[in-house]
Design a protein around this motif. Sequence first.
Motif, mmCIF file in Angstrom:
data_model
loop_
_atom_site.group_PDB
_atom_site.id
_atom_site.type_symbol
_atom_site.label_atom_id
_atom_site.label_comp_id
_atom_site.label_asym_id
_atom_site.label_seq_id
_atom_site.Cartn_x
_atom_site.Cartn_y
_atom_site.Cartn_z
ATOM 1 N N THR A 251 28.120 35.066 -84.036
ATOM 2 C CA THR A 251 27.088 34.182 -83.178
ATOM 3 C C THR A 251 26.989 35.570 -81.501
ATOM 4 N N ARG A 252 28.223 35.765 -81.107
ATOM 5 C CA ARG A 252 27.890 37.097 -80.040
ATOM 6 C C ARG A 252 27.119 37.629 -80.465
ATOM 7 N N GLU A 253 27.586 38.290 -81.058
ATOM 8 C CA GLU A 253 26.395 39.954 -81.749
ATOM 9 C C GLU A 253 24.779 39.367 -81.829
ATOM 10 N N ARG A 254 24.817 38.041 -82.396
ATOM 11 C CA ARG A 254 22.997 37.484 -82.545
ATOM 12 C C ARG A 254 23.322 37.510 -80.476
ATOM 13 N N ARG B 10 36.592 24.304 -86.620
ATOM 14 C CA ARG B 10 36.887 25.399 -85.263
ATOM 15 C C ARG B 10 35.710 26.620 -86.246
ATOM 16 N N LYS B 11 35.054 27.220 -85.522
ATOM 17 C CA LYS B 11 34.982 28.383 -85.815
ATOM 18 C C LYS B 11 35.606 29.431 -86.284
ATOM 19 N N SER B 12 35.837 30.106 -86.954
ATOM 20 C CA SER B 12 36.760 31.400 -86.833
ATOM 21 C C SER B 12 36.120 32.688 -86.861
ATOM 22 N N GLU B 13 37.523 33.467 -85.584
ATOM 23 C CA GLU B 13 37.434 34.349 -85.782
ATOM 24 C C GLU B 13 35.862 35.125 -85.534
#
Length: 193
Positions: free
Chosen positions: A184-187, A175-178
């Motif tokens: 990713t959200r910022e990108r 799983r991706k870390s926080e």
Amino acid sequence: MSSSEWSAFVGELGDITPLNQDTLAHRTNPDRDAASLAAKRSAAETPAQDSPLYLSLESVDLLHPDDIVGYKKDGVQEGVFKKLRLGHYPCEARLDLHDHRVEQARKALLDFIRDSLRQGHRSLVVVHGKGERSQPQALLKSYVSGWLKQIPQVLAYHSTQRHHGSTGSLYVLLRKSERAKQETRERHQSRLG
């Protein structure tokens, strides 16, 4: 209750006055609440390593040395699982469990997963061997396959391609870390402008 009983009850309540509430207004700190929620969620998703039910050493469904093994949690996209199965994710860390007893392998696997998560690795290779000479055969392979299903941070795994060990090792997707999720959200936000 009859109507006369109800009337008597309501009559008794006639002289009662409600109490004033003397409670303080509820104040929240969004930063503290978010951090607290994240900590609680992490604790709930990660069973205690000392728990006897976590990565059990009791019974195991025995596999055959040449069995191809695969597993994915609900929500993992088929394209992601196919890419994992075909070995298209770069191996970021590798654990070799050859010559480990079952108890040693359990601890090594837990430590490896924890360290990989801490370092932000998502794509791993775990070498367990085929277990052709072990008694019973494929004992460690069977345990590792069962344990990985129990670890909440493991999204999927599959037997590796021939050049990575074939049925003697597994590709593991974490799983991706926080932190990675936030990046990713910022990108995506910067692309949307």
